[in-house]
Enzyme design. Structure first.
Site, mmCIF file in Angstrom:
data_model
loop_
_atom_site.group_PDB
_atom_site.id
_atom_site.type_symbol
_atom_site.label_atom_id
_atom_site.label_comp_id
_atom_site.label_asym_id
_atom_site.label_seq_id
_atom_site.Cartn_x
_atom_site.Cartn_y
_atom_site.Cartn_z
ATOM 1 N N HIS A 158 18.025 2.081 80.567
ATOM 2 C CA HIS A 158 19.264 2.642 80.016
ATOM 3 C C HIS A 158 19.062 3.031 78.552
ATOM 4 O O HIS A 158 19.508 4.108 78.110
ATOM 5 C CB HIS A 158 20.391 1.623 80.132
ATOM 6 C CG HIS A 158 21.636 2.008 79.384
ATOM 7 N ND1 HIS A 158 22.515 2.967 79.830
ATOM 8 C CD2 HIS A 158 22.129 1.553 78.189
ATOM 9 C CE1 HIS A 158 23.498 3.090 78.954
ATOM 10 N NE2 HIS A 158 23.284 2.235 77.951
ATOM 11 N N CYS A 188 25.720 -2.964 76.899
ATOM 12 C CA CYS A 188 25.403 -2.101 75.768
ATOM 13 C C CYS A 188 26.574 -2.114 74.783
ATOM 14 O O CYS A 188 27.730 -1.926 75.169
ATOM 15 C CB CYS A 188 25.128 -0.679 76.250
ATOM 16 S SG CYS A 188 24.822 0.490 74.923
ATOM 17 N N CYS A 228 20.650 -5.004 83.927
ATOM 18 C CA CYS A 228 19.928 -6.250 84.145
ATOM 19 C C CYS A 228 18.563 -6.193 83.493
ATOM 20 O O CYS A 228 18.017 -5.124 83.202
ATOM 21 C CB CYS A 228 19.789 -6.535 85.642
ATOM 22 S SG CYS A 228 18.797 -5.309 86.532
ATOM 23 N N CYS A 230 28.189 1.721 74.592
ATOM 24 C CA CYS A 230 28.941 2.290 75.723
ATOM 25 C C CYS A 230 29.416 1.259 76.728
ATOM 26 O O CYS A 230 30.049 1.628 77.735
ATOM 27 C CB CYS A 230 28.097 3.344 76.435
ATOM 28 S SG CYS A 230 26.596 2.681 77.222
ATOM 29 N N CYS A 254 21.517 -1.300 89.772
ATOM 30 C CA CYS A 254 21.133 -1.870 91.070
ATOM 31 C C CYS A 254 22.255 -2.655 91.733
ATOM 32 O O CYS A 254 22.141 -3.020 92.909
ATOM 33 C CB CYS A 254 19.900 -2.755 90.922
ATOM 34 S SG CYS A 254 20.161 -4.180 89.832
ATOM 35 N N CYS A 267 24.893 -5.325 87.551
ATOM 36 C CA CYS A 267 24.127 -4.239 86.955
ATOM 37 C C CYS A 267 24.643 -2.896 87.467
ATOM 38 O O CYS A 267 24.854 -2.714 88.679
ATOM 39 C CB CYS A 267 22.643 -4.407 87.268
ATOM 40 S SG CYS A 267 21.600 -3.080 86.658
ATOM 41 N N HIS A 316 50.858 -61.874 56.450
ATOM 42 C CA HIS A 316 49.766 -62.834 56.312
ATOM 43 C C HIS A 316 48.479 -62.192 56.815
ATOM 44 O O HIS A 316 48.470 -61.492 57.829
ATOM 45 C CB HIS A 316 50.068 -64.111 57.102
ATOM 46 C CG HIS A 316 49.021 -65.174 56.933
ATOM 47 N ND1 HIS A 316 48.728 -65.752 55.710
ATOM 48 C CD2 HIS A 316 48.192 -65.752 57.839
ATOM 49 C CE1 HIS A 316 47.769 -66.653 55.876
ATOM 50 N NE2 HIS A 316 47.431 -66.665 57.154
ATOM 51 N N HIS A 331 16.449 -2.701 83.898
ATOM 52 C CA HIS A 331 17.327 -1.537 83.885
ATOM 53 C C HIS A 331 17.973 -1.375 82.512
ATOM 54 O O HIS A 331 18.430 -0.283 82.169
ATOM 55 C CB HIS A 331 18.400 -1.660 84.972
ATOM 56 C CG HIS A 331 17.840 -1.513 86.368
ATOM 57 N ND1 HIS A 331 17.909 -2.521 87.284
ATOM 58 C CD2 HIS A 331 17.177 -0.485 86.977
ATOM 59 C CE1 HIS A 331 17.350 -2.138 88.420
ATOM 60 N NE2 HIS A 331 16.887 -0.903 88.255
ATOM 61 N N CYS A 365 45.964 -65.185 50.545
ATOM 62 C CA CYS A 365 45.331 -64.935 51.847
ATOM 63 C C CYS A 365 44.680 -63.557 51.875
ATOM 64 O O CYS A 365 43.708 -63.335 52.600
ATOM 65 C CB CYS A 365 46.347 -65.072 52.978
ATOM 66 S SG CYS A 365 47.739 -63.922 52.890
ATOM 67 N N HIS A 374 21.881 2.954 71.520
ATOM 68 C CA HIS A 374 22.099 2.273 72.804
ATOM 69 C C HIS A 374 21.033 1.218 73.085
ATOM 70 O O HIS A 374 20.990 0.690 74.190
ATOM 71 C CB HIS A 374 22.134 3.299 73.946
ATOM 72 C CG HIS A 374 23.336 4.181 73.931
ATOM 73 N ND1 HIS A 374 24.420 3.998 74.759
ATOM 74 C CD2 HIS A 374 23.632 5.256 73.156
ATOM 75 C CE1 HIS A 374 25.324 4.926 74.518
ATOM 76 N NE2 HIS A 374 24.869 5.713 73.536
#
Length: 590
Positions: A94, A70, A78, A73, A59, A56, A537, A90, A208, A102
């Site tokens: 974003h 995304c 996360c 971009c 973080c 991420c 055969h 997050h 046969c 986005h």
């Protein structure tokens, strides 16, 4: 969010995805090159460096949260759900901090669309199409991608079943059985210790090929039960044909290809007579001369004492039974439905063929009935080594073929996988795409739409080359199992592995689309061919009461199963392990 429409869960459209799609007619075209297929299972993911560990951007964590990139971009964020049900996202932060466009992201590990504003997965057919074509191309061509609209999946409806009720004759039926039948004293003959119905067939002069196929058909469980239960009564059928002949209806076929002036030749009647003779308890070899004569009348082009192909005889004989029964019906029946005659009721299945345009993804699907499946032997990988070993261990005599085509080992499962594998058609086989309006290169894939009660597999051991003006036989060994699971080769399984759960089922498909409840088969007969192309055969191996028997014309002997496994299989007959009752709308008189 979702709603229930006609019993199906359909998600509500995401407004953020709709707004994102309005920015471009094909917004996911660039994403198509960023997909990779991860083994095992061919799962799609976002392409990245093998040593790169995504994390991420806010973080720095890479687990246990889901990571989303995304689309606009490429920022990785996360999104996690806590124990209390709250979300720590997050990805949502974003999307809120960025302008429109986005909100839509893609799962880094699963290649699934996600709306960061709605905090939920979203579905887009164009995006799923990019994933599907990446998976298909990776399996068939080893890489590459293109945009393709998804195929409609099989409708996984289950066949309606009826409860099994044991039958016991009432007083009237007991009297009828006692006056019109004789009891069978046990299932085996004490003097020969062979099952009832196991009887040799005399060779009538290079026949046969006929004897080997007849032995397999005489012990095909659904076919045997049909004739022994008097479902086709030859006396009634002959009287009916005589009545029609007297009225002038049968005379319409005078001078036809079968040479029968009255049209009274019926292979089903001859089969009925043969079943009565074979299961009469007599152990002396039986001479199927009447059946041979009737078959000659039906297939005049094959009427001779020369050796014929067993597979060609099998197809011709079932066609003769179908042709006779179909003429007696008022309305024609579809062969693929299995309701037209006993031959197709037992052996008929349906093949599905998908031809997919490599440019736009348009797919043409056709369904064809079949009564057997002809399989090519697998190509030999270690031809040169095995050829050298064969040359050093033994000497070729006469015209024996020690080429790479006759060395090595093939398996029946490998042949089936090759039969259902997607293949790229050559430039000389371009398909006219109805969407592109021009001829395009295509991918073709075969699958089994509907399984028959008895599956017959024909191995293509005889090669005929028009350019070399020569014919030859392939003597390569084929491994075949005694128990066979056909579910991997069904259309439903192939489409499910191709698309996963990315597309929803629909109600427009035909009933009985799959036979998943009856995809397990047991081997009960193997027709083998030994010798050369023009001087061979045929012999049949039968499994009765868990014991294998070798039927070599008039001679019947007990053999070990290892003898059967080592035989050079030409035709294999498999029957479903469990036969299910099919519900009928017809009223039954009590």
């Amino acid at each position: 969010m979702s709603s229930n429409i006609n019993g199906q869960i359909v998600p509500h459209p995401c407004p953020h995805l709709a707004e994102f799609r309005r920015t471009s007619s094909k917004p996911f075209r660039a994403l198509h090159h960023c997909l990779r297929i991860k083994p095992p299972g061919g799962r799609a993911a976002i392409r990245r460096d093998p040593n790169e560990v995504p994390c991420c951007a806010a973080c720095g964590l890479s687990s246990p949260s889901r990571l989303y990139a995304c689309i606009t971009c490429a920022t990785v964020s996360c999104h996690a759900i806590t124990v209390d049900g709250d979300s720590i996202s997050h990805a949502a932060a974003h999307a809120a901090s960025m302008p429109n466009g986005h909100q839509i992201a893609v799962d880094v590990d699963r290649a699934e669309l996600f709306c960061c504003a709605c905090c939920d997965q979203v579905y887009d057919r164009d995006f799923d199409a990019a994933v599907v074509i990446a998976q298909t191309t990776a399996c068939t061509l080893g890489g590459g991608s293109a945009e393709i609209p998804p195929l409609q999946p099989e409708n996984l409806r289950k066949r309606r079943r009826v409860n099994y009720l044991p039958w016991a004759p009432d007083l009237r039926e007991q009297a009828l059985i006692g006056s019109c039948s004789s009891p069978i004293d046990g299932t085996t003959d004490d003097s020969y210790h062979f099952p009832r119905g196991l009887r040799g067939l005399n060779n009538l002069g290079n026949t046969c090929f006929m004897n080997s196929v007849l032995q397999a058909l005489l012990h095909t469980p659904p076919l045997r039960n049909y004739f022994l239960s008097d479902r086709h009564n030859r006396y009634f059928c002959q009287n009916k044909s005589n009545d029609e002949g007297d009225s002038g209806n049968a005379g319409k076929r005078s001078g036809g290809i079968n040479g029968n002036k009255n049209g009274r030749i019926c292979l089903a009647c001859d089969m009925d007579a043969m079943f009565s003779a074979i299961f009469s308890g007599d152990r002396a070899p039986y001479s199927p001369a009447k059946f041979l004569y009737s078959w000659w009348q039906h297939a005049a082009n094959l009427a001779s004492y020369e050796q014929q192909d067993a597979h060609e005889f099998f197809i011709s004989m079932l066609d003769g039974i179908h042709e006779k029964v179909e003429k007696d019906r008022c309305k024609p029946h579809s062969e693929g439905s299995g309701d037209c005659c006993i031959a197709h009721r037992v052996f008929s299945g349906i093949l599905r063929s998908d031809v997919m345009c490599m440019a736009c993804g348009f797919t043409s699907t056709t369904y064809d009935p079949c009564i057997d499946i002809s399989l090519d032997l697998e190509p030999n990988q270690g031809a040169s080594t095995k050829k050298a070993a064969a040359s050093s261990n033994h000497m070729c005599k006469g015209e024996a073929d020690c080429s790479s085509q006759n060395c090595g080992t093939s398996t029946l499962m490998g042949c089936l996988e090759r039969f259902t594998r997607a293949e790229r058609l050559g430039s000389d086989q371009k398909f006219f795409c109805q969407q592109c309006k021009v001829r395009q290169e295509t991918l073709k894939q075969m699958s089994i739409r509907k399984l028959p009660l008895v599956s017959c597999f024909h191995i293509k051991r005889f090669e005929h080359s028009s350019t070399r003006k020569m014919s030859r036989k392939l003597d390569r060994y084929l491994q075949f199992p005694f128990s066979l699971d056909m579910s991997p080769y069904l259309s439903s399984s192939i489409l499910r592995s191709r698309f996963g759960n990315r597309i929803f089922p629909f109600d427009g498909d035909e009933p009985d689309a799959t036979n998943e409840v009856s995809s397990e088969f047991e081997l009960f007969a193997v027709v083998t061919h030994s010798g050369k192309l023009d001087a061979g055969h045929y012999v049949t191996y039968l499994r009765l009461n868990n014991q294998w028997y070798k039927c070599d014309d008039a001679w019947v002997t007990r053999v070990d199963e290892n003898i059967v496994r080592a035989a050079q299989g030409y035709m294999m007959f498999y029957v479903q392990k469990m036969l299910y009752y099919k519900a009928s709308d017809k009223q039954v008189a009590s």
